[in-house]
Motif scaffolding. Structure first.
Motif, PDB file in Angstrom:
ATOM      1  N   SER A   1       2.600  34.856 -13.983  1.00  0.00           N
ATOM      2  CA  SER A   1       2.105  33.721 -14.760  1.00  0.00           C
ATOM      3  C   SER A   1       1.100  34.157 -15.811  1.00  0.00           C
ATOM      4  CB  SER A   1       1.488  32.677 -13.827  1.00  0.00           C
ATOM      5  OG  SER A   1       2.482  32.145 -12.989  1.00  0.00           O
ATOM      6  N   ARG A   2       0.180  35.034 -15.440  1.00  0.00           N
ATOM      7  CA  ARG A   2      -0.787  35.529 -16.423  1.00  0.00           C
ATOM      8  C   ARG A   2      -0.077  36.252 -17.560  1.00  0.00           C
ATOM      9  NH1 ARG A   2      -6.450  37.001 -13.936  1.00  0.00           N
ATOM     10  NH2 ARG A   2      -6.523  35.474 -12.252  1.00  0.00           N
ATOM     11  N   ALA A   3       0.923  37.068 -17.232  1.00  0.00           N
ATOM     12  CA  ALA A   3       1.659  37.792 -18.268  1.00  0.00           C
ATOM     13  C   ALA A   3       2.385  36.818 -19.190  1.00  0.00           C
ATOM     14  CB  ALA A   3       2.654  38.764 -17.631  1.00  0.00           C
ATOM     15  N   PHE A   4       3.005  35.790 -18.621  1.00  0.00           N
ATOM     16  CA  PHE A   4       3.752  34.838 -19.431  1.00  0.00           C
ATOM     17  C   PHE A   4       2.833  34.061 -20.372  1.00  0.00           C
ATOM     18  CE2 PHE A   4       5.737  30.580 -19.953  1.00  0.00           C
ATOM     19  CZ  PHE A   4       6.855  30.976 -20.674  1.00  0.00           C
TER      20      PHE A   4
ATOM     21  N   GLU B   1     -10.248  31.568 -19.942  1.00  0.00           N
ATOM     22  CA  GLU B   1     -11.494  32.002 -19.329  1.00  0.00           C
ATOM     23  C   GLU B   1     -11.315  31.854 -17.819  1.00  0.00           C
ATOM     24  OE1 GLU B   1     -14.982  30.070 -20.833  1.00  0.00           O
ATOM     25  OE2 GLU B   1     -14.178  30.055 -22.873  1.00  0.00           O
ATOM     26  N   GLU B   2     -11.890  32.779 -17.066  1.00  0.00           N
ATOM     27  CA  GLU B   2     -11.818  32.687 -15.610  1.00  0.00           C
ATOM     28  C   GLU B   2     -13.047  31.936 -15.137  1.00  0.00           C
ATOM     29  OE1 GLU B   2     -10.361  35.266 -11.807  1.00  0.00           O
ATOM     30  OE2 GLU B   2     -10.625  36.257 -13.732  1.00  0.00           O
ATOM     31  N   GLN B   3     -12.839  30.674 -14.750  1.00  0.00           N
ATOM     32  CA  GLN B   3     -13.936  29.799 -14.350  1.00  0.00           C
ATOM     33  C   GLN B   3     -14.420  30.115 -12.947  1.00  0.00           C
ATOM     34  OE1 GLN B   3     -15.361  28.065 -16.595  1.00  0.00           O
ATOM     35  NE2 GLN B   3     -13.748  28.349 -18.110  1.00  0.00           N
ATOM     36  N   SER B   4     -13.516  30.501 -12.099  1.00  0.00           N
ATOM     37  CA  SER B   4     -13.812  30.951 -10.741  1.00  0.00           C
ATOM     38  C   SER B   4     -12.692  31.919 -10.377  1.00  0.00           C
ATOM     39  CB  SER B   4     -13.881  29.768  -9.769  1.00  0.00           C
ATOM     40  OG  SER B   4     -12.646  29.101  -9.710  1.00  0.00           O
ATOM     41  N   PRO B   5     -12.863  32.705  -9.340  1.00  0.00           N
ATOM     42  CA  PRO B   5     -11.828  33.699  -9.028  1.00  0.00           C
ATOM     43  C   PRO B   5     -10.434  33.064  -8.903  1.00  0.00           C
ATOM     44  CG  PRO B   5     -13.779  34.111  -7.711  1.00  0.00           C
ATOM     45  CD  PRO B   5     -13.991  32.792  -8.420  1.00  0.00           C
ATOM     46  N   GLY B   6      -9.526  33.516  -9.790  1.00  0.00           N
ATOM     47  CA  GLY B   6      -8.152  33.041  -9.764  1.00  0.00           C
ATOM     48  C   GLY B   6      -7.886  31.759 -10.534  1.00  0.00           C
ATOM     49  N   TYR B   7      -8.915  31.071 -11.027  1.00  0.00           N
ATOM     50  CA  TYR B   7      -8.726  29.822 -11.780  1.00  0.00           C
ATOM     51  C   TYR B   7      -8.982  30.093 -13.253  1.00  0.00           C
ATOM     52  CZ  TYR B   7      -9.078  24.997 -13.316  1.00  0.00           C
ATOM     53  OH  TYR B   7      -8.891  23.811 -13.972  1.00  0.00           O
ATOM     54  N   LEU B   8      -7.925  30.088 -14.026  1.00  0.00           N
ATOM     55  CA  LEU B   8      -8.020  30.323 -15.463  1.00  0.00           C
ATOM     56  C   LEU B   8      -7.809  29.003 -16.185  1.00  0.00           C
ATOM     57  CD1 LEU B   8      -5.745  33.492 -15.754  1.00  0.00           C
ATOM     58  CD2 LEU B   8      -8.215  33.399 -15.399  1.00  0.00           C
ATOM     59  N   ASP B   9      -8.583  28.771 -17.250  1.00  0.00           N
ATOM     60  CA  ASP B   9      -8.321  27.602 -18.074  1.00  0.00           C
ATOM     61  C   ASP B   9      -8.673  27.884 -19.523  1.00  0.00           C
ATOM     62  OD1 ASP B   9     -11.058  27.178 -18.544  1.00  0.00           O
ATOM     63  OD2 ASP B   9     -11.161  25.323 -17.423  1.00  0.00           O
ATOM     64  N   THR B  10      -8.253  26.980 -20.383  1.00  0.00           N
ATOM     65  CA  THR B  10      -8.607  27.043 -21.790  1.00  0.00           C
ATOM     66  C   THR B  10      -8.833  25.631 -22.296  1.00  0.00           C
ATOM     67  OG1 THR B  10      -8.000  27.834 -23.994  1.00  0.00           O
ATOM     68  CG2 THR B  10      -6.202  27.008 -22.612  1.00  0.00           C
ATOM     69  N   LYS B  11      -9.772  25.499 -23.158  1.00  0.00           N
ATOM     70  CA  LYS B  11     -10.020  24.223 -23.816  1.00  0.00           C
ATOM     71  C   LYS B  11      -9.758  24.356 -25.312  1.00  0.00           C
ATOM     72  CE  LYS B  11     -13.225  22.994 -20.188  1.00  0.00           C
ATOM     73  NZ  LYS B  11     -13.029  24.202 -19.402  1.00  0.00           N
ATOM     74  N   SER B  12      -9.055  25.439 -25.688  1.00  0.00           N
ATOM     75  CA  SER B  12      -8.834  25.721 -27.105  1.00  0.00           C
ATOM     76  C   SER B  12      -7.521  25.154 -27.649  1.00  0.00           C
ATOM     77  CB  SER B  12      -8.863  27.236 -27.340  1.00  0.00           C
ATOM     78  OG  SER B  12      -7.777  27.856 -26.683  1.00  0.00           O
ATOM     79  N   LEU B  13      -6.660  24.605 -26.791  1.00  0.00           N
ATOM     80  CA  LEU B  13      -5.410  24.017 -27.272  1.00  0.00           C
ATOM     81  C   LEU B  13      -5.634  22.560 -27.617  1.00  0.00           C
ATOM     82  CD1 LEU B  13      -2.870  25.461 -24.658  1.00  0.00           C
ATOM     83  CD2 LEU B  13      -3.374  26.314 -26.949  1.00  0.00           C
TER      84      LEU B  13
END
Length: 138
Positions: free
Chosen positions: A19-22, A32-44
């Motif tokens: 998933s990260r690669a895709f 950004e990694e907000q907590s271990p394993g939880y990635l998010d973005t607010k830039s879209l």
């Protein structure tokens, strides 16, 4: 209840690496990694369309048949990434194909004027690269 907008959307991830690669490498989304394993973005940008899309219609739009192919996972959701132009959709499809992703529907123009290419994400979500002039403000 008065729903104002889609506050968030994302896949439920089973394989972190795939998933990260895709999303990071193939689609170029910065997280950004907000907590271990939880990635998010607010830039879209925000969601322009939220729709209940019947599986038979998704199959028709992707494969030209109302039946979803038995050899593919049945998607539980769809997500379209809007690009800047029809040419950007073609280039994005080419980039994903060269990276080894199986394209289910090559770039084409739908009857309603949307340029689209589709594939399945590692989670089995139906993902589109899209350009639809009606969604652009300019």
């Amino acid at each position: 209840m008065d729903v104002q907008f889609v506050a968030g959307f994302g896949p439920i991830v089973r394989d972190d690496g795939a998933s990260r690669a895709f999303y990071r490498e193939a689609l170029g989304i910065t997280f950004e990694e907000q907590s271990p394993g939880y990635l998010d973005t607010k830039s879209l940008g925000g969601v322009k369309v939220f729709a209940l899309w019947r599986l038979s219609d998704a199959a028709e739009s992707t494969f030209g048949s109302t039946e979803w192919p038995a050899h593919l996972p049945v998607p539980q959701a769809w997500l379209e990434f809007e690009l800047a132009s029809p040419e950007a959709v073609e280039a994005g499809e080419r980039q994903l194909r060269e990276a080894g992703h199986e394209i289910l529907a090559s770039t084409h123009v739908e009857p309603w004027g949307q340029t689209i290419s589709r594939l399945l994400s590692p989670e089995g979500m139906l993902v589109g690269l899209s350009y639809f002039a009606q969604l652009h403000d300019d």
